[in-house]
Design a protein around this motif. Structure first.
Motif, PDB file in Angstrom:
ATOM      1  N   MET A  80       0.832  -1.210   0.000  1.00  0.00           N
ATOM      2  CA  MET A  80       0.000   0.000   0.000  1.00  0.00           C
ATOM      3  C   MET A  80       0.864   1.256   0.000  1.00  0.00           C
ATOM      4  O   MET A  80       0.516   2.250  -0.645  1.00  0.00           O
ATOM      5  N   CYS A  81       1.987   1.239   0.701  1.00  0.00           N
ATOM      6  CA  CYS A  81       2.888   2.397   0.710  1.00  0.00           C
ATOM      7  C   CYS A  81       3.455   2.666  -0.677  1.00  0.00           C
ATOM      8  O   CYS A  81       3.565   3.817  -1.103  1.00  0.00           O
ATOM      9  N   ILE A  82       3.813   1.607  -1.390  1.00  0.00           N
ATOM     10  CA  ILE A  82       4.332   1.775  -2.745  1.00  0.00           C
ATOM     11  C   ILE A  82       3.254   2.363  -3.663  1.00  0.00           C
ATOM     12  O   ILE A  82       3.512   3.303  -4.413  1.00  0.00           O
ATOM     13  N   PHE A  83       2.037   1.830  -3.581  1.00  0.00           N
ATOM     14  CA  PHE A  83       0.949   2.361  -4.396  1.00  0.00           C
ATOM     15  C   PHE A  83       0.627   3.808  -4.032  1.00  0.00           C
ATOM     16  O   PHE A  83       0.357   4.628  -4.907  1.00  0.00           O
ATOM     17  N   MET A  84       0.693   4.147  -2.758  1.00  0.00           N
ATOM     18  CA  MET A  84       0.397   5.522  -2.333  1.00  0.00           C
ATOM     19  C   MET A  84       1.457   6.490  -2.855  1.00  0.00           C
ATOM     20  O   MET A  84       1.143   7.633  -3.187  1.00  0.00           O
TER      21      MET A  84
END
Length: 90
Positions: A80-84
């Motif tokens: 999720m951090c990468i996508f954000m």
């Protein structure tokens, strides 16, 4: 017996790491002046992060199935951090 001693020491180390990491981030709010509404949001963010960190830490040290859940949640949070980062860059 030696394994439980190592788990206890590792738990204390990770607790101390969390205190230093989150406390240092909270100190940032004092050293870098933020507008009042952003300061409250930043401290709320830190409180949520602290809750997640210590929840994951507790799950990890329960062992067994809980440790698998810990790794699944950690992997999900990382993805999720990468996508954000891509979402916020656009």
């Amino acid at each position: 017996m030696e394994t439980s001693i190592l788990n206890g020491n590792m738990r204390r180390l990770l607790m101390l790491f969390g205190i230093l990491l989150i406390g240092g981030s909270a100190l940032t709010a004092l050293t870098n002046p933020l507008p009042p509404n952003e300061r409250i949001e930043f401290l709320l963010f830190l409180a949520i992060i602290a809750g997640i960190y210590y929840l994951l830490l507790a799950l990890y040290f329960l062992g067994g199935l809980w440790r698998r859940l810990f790794f699944i949640l950690l992997l999900t949070a990382g993805i999720m951090c990468i996508f954000m980062s891509f979402y916020l860059a656009v």
